[in-house]
Design a protein around this motif. Structure first.
Motif, PDB file in Angstrom:
ATOM      1  N   MET A  31     -11.151   6.878   3.348  1.00 46.96           N
ATOM      2  CA  MET A  31     -10.141   7.641   2.591  1.00 46.96           C
ATOM      3  C   MET A  31      -9.186   6.707   1.834  1.00 46.96           C
ATOM      4  SD  MET A  31      -9.241  10.678   1.828  1.00 46.96           S
ATOM      5  CE  MET A  31      -7.872  11.390   0.973  1.00 46.96           C
ATOM      6  N   MET A  32      -8.863   5.568   2.480  1.00 47.36           N
ATOM      7  CA  MET A  32      -7.936   4.630   1.805  1.00 47.36           C
ATOM      8  C   MET A  32      -8.577   4.089   0.533  1.00 47.36           C
ATOM      9  SD  MET A  32      -4.850   3.789   2.587  1.00 47.36           S
ATOM     10  CE  MET A  32      -4.156   2.188   2.294  1.00 47.36           C
ATOM     11  N   PRO A  33      -7.829   4.091  -0.592  1.00 46.81           N
ATOM     12  CA  PRO A  33      -8.402   3.502  -1.800  1.00 46.81           C
ATOM     13  C   PRO A  33      -8.470   1.981  -1.663  1.00 46.81           C
ATOM     14  CG  PRO A  33      -6.128   4.127  -2.172  1.00 46.81           C
ATOM     15  CD  PRO A  33      -6.471   4.591  -0.797  1.00 46.81           C
ATOM     16  N   GLU A  34      -9.329   1.383  -2.438  1.00 44.11           N
ATOM     17  CA  GLU A  34      -9.444  -0.082  -2.434  1.00 44.11           C
ATOM     18  C   GLU A  34      -8.264  -0.660  -3.220  1.00 44.11           C
ATOM     19  OE1 GLU A  34     -10.155  -3.529  -1.611  1.00 44.11           O
ATOM     20  OE2 GLU A  34     -11.623  -2.133  -0.783  1.00 44.11           O
ATOM     21  N   LEU A  35      -7.349  -1.345  -2.521  1.00 44.90           N
ATOM     22  CA  LEU A  35      -6.139  -1.835  -3.187  1.00 44.90           C
ATOM     23  C   LEU A  35      -6.245  -3.309  -3.572  1.00 44.90           C
ATOM     24  CD1 LEU A  35      -3.480  -0.030  -0.960  1.00 44.90           C
ATOM     25  CD2 LEU A  35      -4.238   0.640  -3.231  1.00 44.90           C
ATOM     26  N   GLY A  36      -7.336  -3.945  -3.182  1.00 44.82           N
ATOM     27  CA  GLY A  36      -7.573  -5.330  -3.600  1.00 44.82           C
ATOM     28  C   GLY A  36      -6.545  -6.289  -3.025  1.00 44.82           C
ATOM     29  N   LYS A  37      -6.232  -7.335  -3.815  1.00 42.40           N
ATOM     30  CA  LYS A  37      -5.360  -8.393  -3.283  1.00 42.40           C
ATOM     31  C   LYS A  37      -3.894  -7.970  -3.209  1.00 42.40           C
ATOM     32  CE  LYS A  37      -5.140 -10.669  -7.792  1.00 42.40           C
ATOM     33  NZ  LYS A  37      -5.178 -11.903  -8.536  1.00 42.40           N
ATOM     34  N   TYR A  38      -3.558  -6.819  -3.797  1.00 39.20           N
ATOM     35  CA  TYR A  38      -2.150  -6.368  -3.743  1.00 39.20           C
ATOM     36  C   TYR A  38      -1.922  -5.280  -2.707  1.00 39.20           C
ATOM     37  CZ  TYR A  38      -2.080  -8.818  -8.219  1.00 39.20           C
ATOM     38  OH  TYR A  38      -2.193  -9.768  -9.196  1.00 39.20           O
ATOM     39  N   ALA A  39      -2.846  -5.146  -1.772  1.00 38.91           N
ATOM     40  CA  ALA A  39      -2.742  -4.067  -0.766  1.00 38.91           C
ATOM     41  C   ALA A  39      -1.411  -4.128  -0.012  1.00 38.91           C
ATOM     42  CB  ALA A  39      -3.919  -4.174   0.202  1.00 38.91           C
ATOM     43  N   ALA A  40      -0.982  -5.330   0.372  1.00 35.66           N
ATOM     44  CA  ALA A  40       0.253  -5.463   1.162  1.00 35.66           C
ATOM     45  C   ALA A  40       1.454  -4.965   0.364  1.00 35.66           C
ATOM     46  CB  ALA A  40       0.448  -6.913   1.577  1.00 35.66           C
ATOM     47  N   GLU A  41       1.513  -5.350  -0.910  1.00 35.36           N
ATOM     48  CA  GLU A  41       2.660  -4.967  -1.746  1.00 35.36           C
ATOM     49  C   GLU A  41       2.716  -3.446  -1.944  1.00 35.36           C
ATOM     50  OE1 GLU A  41       0.708  -7.493  -2.408  1.00 35.36           O
ATOM     51  OE2 GLU A  41       1.941  -9.246  -2.881  1.00 35.36           O
ATOM     52  N   VAL A  42       1.562  -2.864  -2.273  1.00 36.82           N
ATOM     53  CA  VAL A  42       1.525  -1.415  -2.544  1.00 36.82           C
ATOM     54  C   VAL A  42       1.876  -0.642  -1.269  1.00 36.82           C
ATOM     55  CG1 VAL A  42       0.072   0.512  -3.292  1.00 36.82           C
ATOM     56  CG2 VAL A  42      -0.135  -1.705  -4.406  1.00 36.82           C
ATOM     57  N   THR A  43       1.284  -1.048  -0.146  1.00 35.43           N
ATOM     58  CA  THR A  43       1.557  -0.360   1.119  1.00 35.43           C
ATOM     59  C   THR A  43       3.026  -0.494   1.498  1.00 35.43           C
ATOM     60  OG1 THR A  43      -0.658  -1.032   1.765  1.00 35.43           O
ATOM     61  CG2 THR A  43       0.702  -0.093   3.475  1.00 35.43           C
ATOM     62  N   LEU A  44       3.568  -1.697   1.314  1.00 37.70           N
ATOM     63  CA  LEU A  44       4.992  -1.922   1.636  1.00 37.70           C
ATOM     64  C   LEU A  44       5.885  -1.033   0.775  1.00 37.70           C
ATOM     65  CD1 LEU A  44       7.082  -3.647   3.206  1.00 37.70           C
ATOM     66  CD2 LEU A  44       7.018  -5.287   1.314  1.00 37.70           C
ATOM     67  N   ALA A  45       5.591  -0.948  -0.528  1.00 38.98           N
ATOM     68  CA  ALA A  45       6.411  -0.127  -1.436  1.00 38.98           C
ATOM     69  C   ALA A  45       6.402   1.338  -0.991  1.00 38.98           C
ATOM     70  CB  ALA A  45       5.892  -0.254  -2.867  1.00 38.98           C
ATOM     71  N   TYR A  46       5.216   1.851  -0.658  1.00 42.44           N
ATOM     72  CA  TYR A  46       5.128   3.253  -0.225  1.00 42.44           C
ATOM     73  C   TYR A  46       5.799   3.440   1.130  1.00 42.44           C
ATOM     74  CZ  TYR A  46       2.371   5.114  -4.049  1.00 42.44           C
ATOM     75  OH  TYR A  46       1.977   5.560  -5.291  1.00 42.44           O
ATOM     76  N   GLY A  47       5.596   2.489   2.036  1.00 42.89           N
ATOM     77  CA  GLY A  47       6.207   2.601   3.373  1.00 42.89           C
ATOM     78  C   GLY A  47       7.724   2.627   3.302  1.00 42.89           C
ATOM     79  N   VAL A  48       8.292   1.666   2.586  1.00 38.08           N
ATOM     80  CA  VAL A  48       9.758   1.575   2.479  1.00 38.08           C
ATOM     81  C   VAL A  48      10.317   2.842   1.826  1.00 38.08           C
ATOM     82  CG1 VAL A  48      11.625   0.352   1.294  1.00 38.08           C
ATOM     83  CG2 VAL A  48       9.844  -0.945   2.441  1.00 38.08           C
ATOM     84  N   SER A  49       9.701   3.260   0.723  1.00 34.22           N
ATOM     85  CA  SER A  49      10.234   4.408  -0.022  1.00 34.22           C
ATOM     86  C   SER A  49      10.157   5.695   0.798  1.00 34.22           C
ATOM     87  CB  SER A  49       9.461   4.596  -1.325  1.00 34.22           C
ATOM     88  OG  SER A  49       9.525   3.436  -2.086  1.00 34.22           O
ATOM     89  N   LEU A  50       9.017   5.925   1.436  1.00 36.84           N
ATOM     90  CA  LEU A  50       8.876   7.174   2.190  1.00 36.84           C
ATOM     91  C   LEU A  50       9.801   7.186   3.402  1.00 36.84           C
ATOM     92  CD1 LEU A  50       5.033   7.803   1.855  1.00 36.84           C
ATOM     93  CD2 LEU A  50       6.897   8.873   0.592  1.00 36.84           C
ATOM     94  N   CYS A  51      10.004   6.021   4.022  1.00 34.04           N
ATOM     95  CA  CYS A  51      10.954   5.951   5.153  1.00 34.04           C
ATOM     96  C   CYS A  51      12.367   6.269   4.676  1.00 34.04           C
ATOM     97  CB  CYS A  51      10.932   4.567   5.796  1.00 34.04           C
ATOM     98  SG  CYS A  51       9.509   4.313   6.846  1.00 34.04           S
ATOM     99  N   LEU A  52      12.760   5.702   3.535  1.00 33.86           N
ATOM    100  CA  LEU A  52      14.114   5.957   3.015  1.00 33.86           C
ATOM    101  C   LEU A  52      14.296   7.439   2.663  1.00 33.86           C
ATOM    102  CD1 LEU A  52      14.665   2.805   0.778  1.00 33.86           C
ATOM    103  CD2 LEU A  52      16.055   3.462   2.732  1.00 33.86           C
TER     104      LEU A  52
END
Lengths: 50, 242
Positions: free
Chosen positions: A1-22
């Motif tokens: 189900m997870m899309p292939e985020l390539g070498k920027y997976a950490a950045e994209v996941t972090l951005a979504y995690g931080v924003s949704l938590c806030l």
């Protein structure tokens, strides 16, 4: 189900995690304060009626 | 019926009570749909790779951060000119929502900037004016909390809001005023050549609609709480005097 985020997976996941938590914290703080104030007001009005 | 009649707290509570559930559901649905669509169903950008998916959070949050302050400006002006208490409470209620949106815009911008620009932060005109806008939000919230007398607090925060509006406008147009810095021009444009590609544009539009509705829902909910809190405060004072 997870899309292939390539070498920027950490950045994209972090951005979504931080924003949704806030956003969740903001909504939770709003709902909790609303409930507390409404309950206190109801108790105060009931006390004044008695 | 005049718009000003909704400055009456009873009328405001009745209307906002009816509108709030629709806004809350609309916000939840649009944010969930926009982010799901953007995260799972859109391709990578040929230059930015998967970091393009951050746009679905960054742009809507920045939009609400700037326009949230402008909404506070309108509410503050109504308070300063017409002395409607509900408008002062709307401005107060909007500030924490705008502040969180500013933090999201700054955080997602930094997370995107690290791989794309090679730095988390640069003293670029747009980034700097956005940071100052965040500090204005903090100062505004602190000033409301620091002053006990509500009318004085509303007056002083209203003036602070007028001053901060300069930075709200700057944070939007800094790229145009100073043609320098790292931050690119607006991602959205009425010119089809300038606007982001349709494949990114539609989920972004849905996400932006969701963030705007979330802002409105939270401001209405918080204003209703402020109105109740003020009534509670008055009743407590009366009780102490009796």
């Amino acid at each position: 189900m997870m899309p292939e985020l390539g070498k920027y997976a950490a950045e994209v996941t972090l951005a979504y995690g931080v924003s949704l938590c806030l956003l969740a914290a903001l909504v939770a703080a709003t709902v909790l304060r609303s409930r507390r104030v409404r309950r206190d007001l109801r108790e105060m009005e009931k006390r004044r009626e008695d | 019926m005049s718009l000003w009649e909704y400055a009456n707290p009873v009328r405001f509570m009745a209307l906002s009570g009816r509108v709030l559930p629709w806004l809350a559901w609309g916000a939840g649905l649009c944010i969930a749909a926009g982010l799901f669509w953007g995260f799972f169903l859109t391709p990578e950008d040929y230059r930015q790779g998967s970091t393009v998916k951050i746009i679905y959070l960054h742009v809507p949050a920045a939009l609400v951060a700037i326009n949230g302050w402008l909404a506070m400006l309108v509410a503050s002006l109504i308070w300063l000119v017409r002395r409607h208490h509900v408008s002062a409470l709307v401005a107060r209620a909007a500030a924490p929502v705008g502040m969180v949106m500013t933090v999201i815009a700054l955080a997602t911008g930094a997370i995107w900037g690290q791989p794309m620009w090679g730095t988390w932060w640069a003293w670029d005109p747009r980034l700097t004016s956005f940071l100052i806008l965040f500090l204005f939000y903090l100062g505004y919230i602190a000033l409301w909390s620091a002053i006990e007398e509500p009318e004085t607090a509303a007056d002083l925060t209203g003036v602070l809001c007028l001053v901060g509006s300069v930075f709200a406008i700057l944070s939007r147009y800094a790229v145009n005023f100073w043609n320098q810095g790292l931050h690119q021009g607006a991602s959205l444009s009425l010119d089809a050549k300038e606007n982001v590609a349709d494949v990114f544009w539609w989920p972004l539009l849905v996400s932006m609609a969701g963030f705007v509705m979330l802002f409105l829902a939270l401001v209405l909910a918080r204003t209703r709480t402020e109105i109740r809190a003020r009534r509670l405060h008055v009743l407590r004072l009366r009780e102490r005097m009796e």
